[in-house]
Design an enzyme around this catalytic site. Sequence first.
Site, mmCIF file in Angstrom:
data_model
loop_
_atom_site.group_PDB
_atom_site.id
_atom_site.type_symbol
_atom_site.label_atom_id
_atom_site.label_comp_id
_atom_site.label_asym_id
_atom_site.label_seq_id
_atom_site.Cartn_x
_atom_site.Cartn_y
_atom_site.Cartn_z
ATOM 1 N N ASP A 11 51.620 36.445 40.035
ATOM 2 C CA ASP A 11 50.711 37.183 40.917
ATOM 3 C C ASP A 11 50.495 36.400 42.195
ATOM 4 O O ASP A 11 49.415 35.846 42.440
ATOM 5 C CB ASP A 11 49.392 37.453 40.183
ATOM 6 C CG ASP A 11 49.565 38.496 39.091
ATOM 7 O OD1 ASP A 11 50.507 39.306 39.181
ATOM 8 O OD2 ASP A 11 48.765 38.506 38.142
ATOM 9 N N LYS A 33 56.348 37.742 34.826
ATOM 10 C CA LYS A 33 55.946 39.120 35.138
ATOM 11 C C LYS A 33 55.876 39.304 36.648
ATOM 12 O O LYS A 33 55.217 38.522 37.351
ATOM 13 C CB LYS A 33 54.576 39.420 34.527
ATOM 14 C CG LYS A 33 54.100 40.833 34.806
ATOM 15 C CD LYS A 33 52.830 41.137 34.056
ATOM 16 C CE LYS A 33 51.590 40.865 34.839
ATOM 17 N NZ LYS A 33 51.255 41.893 35.818
ATOM 18 N N ASP A 60 56.343 44.817 35.976
ATOM 19 C CA ASP A 60 55.097 45.498 35.604
ATOM 20 C C ASP A 60 54.618 46.382 36.750
ATOM 21 O O ASP A 60 53.650 46.069 37.433
ATOM 22 C CB ASP A 60 54.057 44.418 35.249
ATOM 23 C CG ASP A 60 52.752 45.007 34.780
ATOM 24 O OD1 ASP A 60 52.759 46.139 34.260
ATOM 25 O OD2 ASP A 60 51.713 44.331 34.926
ATOM 26 N N LEU A 61 55.330 47.501 36.950
ATOM 27 C CA LEU A 61 54.951 48.413 38.038
ATOM 28 C C LEU A 61 54.163 49.603 37.507
ATOM 29 O O LEU A 61 53.805 50.507 38.253
ATOM 30 C CB LEU A 61 56.202 48.852 38.819
ATOM 31 C CG LEU A 61 56.960 47.684 39.469
ATOM 32 C CD1 LEU A 61 58.176 48.181 40.247
ATOM 33 C CD2 LEU A 61 56.052 46.886 40.401
ATOM 34 N N LYS A 62 53.911 49.621 36.229
ATOM 35 C CA LYS A 62 53.048 50.639 35.601
ATOM 36 C C LYS A 62 53.373 52.049 36.098
ATOM 37 O O LYS A 62 52.519 52.755 36.656
ATOM 38 C CB LYS A 62 51.573 50.284 35.839
ATOM 39 C CG LYS A 62 51.176 48.957 35.177
ATOM 40 C CD LYS A 62 49.688 48.702 35.267
ATOM 41 C CE LYS A 62 49.218 47.536 34.423
ATOM 42 N NZ LYS A 62 49.675 46.200 34.825
ATOM 43 N N HIS A 64 53.976 55.957 36.421
ATOM 44 C CA HIS A 64 53.289 57.150 35.919
ATOM 45 C C HIS A 64 53.615 58.277 36.892
ATOM 46 O O HIS A 64 53.027 58.379 37.964
ATOM 47 C CB HIS A 64 51.775 56.902 35.873
ATOM 48 C CG HIS A 64 51.000 58.031 35.250
ATOM 49 N ND1 HIS A 64 49.708 57.904 34.850
ATOM 50 C CD2 HIS A 64 51.335 59.312 34.946
ATOM 51 C CE1 HIS A 64 49.270 59.035 34.326
ATOM 52 N NE2 HIS A 64 50.255 59.906 34.379
ATOM 53 N N ASP A 65 54.588 59.125 36.527
ATOM 54 C CA ASP A 65 55.002 60.198 37.433
ATOM 55 C C ASP A 65 55.728 61.235 36.591
ATOM 56 O O ASP A 65 55.757 61.122 35.363
ATOM 57 C CB ASP A 65 55.904 59.614 38.545
ATOM 58 C CG ASP A 65 55.841 60.420 39.838
ATOM 59 O OD1 ASP A 65 55.763 61.669 39.754
ATOM 60 O OD2 ASP A 65 55.879 59.825 40.921
ATOM 61 N N THR A 69 61.399 61.454 37.917
ATOM 62 C CA THR A 69 61.153 60.378 38.891
ATOM 63 C C THR A 69 61.089 59.019 38.196
ATOM 64 O O THR A 69 61.702 58.038 38.647
ATOM 65 C CB THR A 69 59.833 60.657 39.654
ATOM 66 O OG1 THR A 69 59.986 61.898 40.333
ATOM 67 C CG2 THR A 69 59.508 59.563 40.645
ATOM 68 N N THR A 115 42.366 47.020 30.487
ATOM 69 C CA THR A 115 41.182 46.278 30.012
ATOM 70 C C THR A 115 40.045 46.325 31.044
ATOM 71 O O THR A 115 38.930 45.931 30.739
ATOM 72 C CB THR A 115 41.535 44.810 29.698
ATOM 73 O OG1 THR A 115 42.295 44.291 30.776
ATOM 74 C CG2 THR A 115 42.317 44.698 28.422
ATOM 75 N N GLN A 184 35.418 36.457 32.483
ATOM 76 C CA GLN A 184 36.155 37.356 31.595
ATOM 77 C C GLN A 184 35.488 37.413 30.226
ATOM 78 O O GLN A 184 35.762 36.620 29.347
ATOM 79 C CB GLN A 184 37.606 36.863 31.435
ATOM 80 C CG GLN A 184 38.501 37.238 32.573
ATOM 81 C CD GLN A 184 39.095 38.615 32.394
ATOM 82 O OE1 GLN A 184 38.683 39.376 31.519
ATOM 83 N NE2 GLN A 184 40.059 38.952 33.226
ATOM 84 N N ARG A 205 45.988 34.069 36.138
ATOM 85 C CA ARG A 205 45.153 33.088 36.841
ATOM 86 C C ARG A 205 44.946 31.764 36.127
ATOM 87 O O ARG A 205 44.918 30.726 36.793
ATOM 88 C CB ARG A 205 43.826 33.742 37.234
ATOM 89 C CG ARG A 205 44.015 34.700 38.412
ATOM 90 C CD ARG A 205 42.871 35.651 38.550
ATOM 91 N NE ARG A 205 42.843 36.625 37.456
ATOM 92 C CZ ARG A 205 41.898 37.539 37.302
ATOM 93 N NH1 ARG A 205 40.904 37.596 38.152
ATOM 94 N NH2 ARG A 205 41.954 38.392 36.299
HETATM 95 O O1 C5P Z 1 43.661 37.957 34.232
HETATM 96 P P1 C5P Z 1 45.042 37.377 34.503
HETATM 97 O O2 C5P Z 1 45.177 36.772 35.863
HETATM 98 O O3 C5P Z 1 45.519 36.448 33.398
HETATM 99 O O4 C5P Z 1 45.978 38.679 34.451
HETATM 100 C C1 C5P Z 1 47.340 38.569 34.283
HETATM 101 C C2 C5P Z 1 48.061 39.837 34.586
HETATM 102 O O5 C5P Z 1 47.837 40.815 33.590
HETATM 103 C C3 C5P Z 1 47.733 40.500 35.918
HETATM 104 O O6 C5P Z 1 48.946 40.549 36.626
HETATM 105 C C4 C5P Z 1 47.298 41.899 35.599
HETATM 106 O O7 C5P Z 1 47.901 42.847 36.450
HETATM 107 C C5 C5P Z 1 47.802 42.086 34.188
HETATM 108 N N1 C5P Z 1 46.937 42.934 33.393
HETATM 109 C C6 C5P Z 1 47.469 44.058 32.811
HETATM 110 N N2 C5P Z 1 46.687 44.861 32.053
HETATM 111 C C7 C5P Z 1 45.431 44.572 31.841
HETATM 112 C C8 C5P Z 1 44.881 43.416 32.395
HETATM 113 C C9 C5P Z 1 45.678 42.589 33.189
HETATM 114 O O8 C5P Z 1 48.645 44.338 32.958
HETATM 115 N N3 C5P Z 1 44.739 45.366 31.082
#
Ligand code: C5P
Length: 225
Positions: A11, A33, A60-62, A64-65, A69, A115, A184, A205
């Site tokens: 990130d 990731k 991890d582009l999540k 949804h379409d 597509t 989350t 958290q 993080r």
């Molecule tokens: O909180 P932390 O920095 O450890 O998050 C790590 C990664 O997990 C982030 O890139 C966030 O996009 C992803 N994440 C996720 N789903 C969640 C919570 C966090 O994909 N429910």
Amino acid sequence: MQKTELIAALDTDTLKSAEALIEKLKGSVKYFKIGSVLFTAAGPAAVDLVHRHGGKVFLDLKYHDIPNTVKGAVRHAAAMGVYSVSLHLSGGAEMFKACAELEKRPKLWGITVLTSFDEYGLFRSGYRGGIDKTVKLLAALGLQNGADGVVCSPLEAGRLRQQHDGKITLITPGIRPAARGDDQKRAVTPAEARAAGANFIVVGRPIIEAKDPAAAAAAILEDLK
Ligand code: C5P
């Protein structure tokens, strides 16, 4: 007990900072990731960067379409050689089936409920069944329609592991090593996530912001043993 792998979240905003992090971690971390921030900033070069350093990519582009597509996007992800991609399970059965049909494809990891949602937030988004039931239904939908893994909170992982036994691969973000007390509230330690049944934990993080990211990753790997 299942083996639990560490995925380090890249990130960062630039390729340069991503590379600095990979260089510190690549001795011990195999999976990285790439999320929407780095990918939007740097594009497929971010994927190439991880591959050049010998790592595997969770893109991890999540998605949804509409099915066609998302299938097209997953085809391009496959061409880049990524290990896995994420798709929202709320995108539906047809979206998953369309992607699962691809001959050459990465692993399809389905997102259940982020989350960041609490019960009220989920209700306001139109889901009336509550978090636990929604996670359970979405995970089942994924398993029936070609998902290779399910992304959930470690707090829901234990129940999914019980329900589906060894037939489900669980990926859990929301991890906080024991030493770090921050805001958290719903996070768990790496060892707790493993005990709940996680096959992969995603950590951002606590590694990125550590004074010594390699030591932070090593401590997490030790906790996973
Ligand atoms: O909180 P932390 O920095 O450890 O998050 C790590 C990664 O997990 C982030 O890139 C966030 O996009 C992803 N994440 C996720 N789903 C969640 C919570 C966090 O994909 N429910």
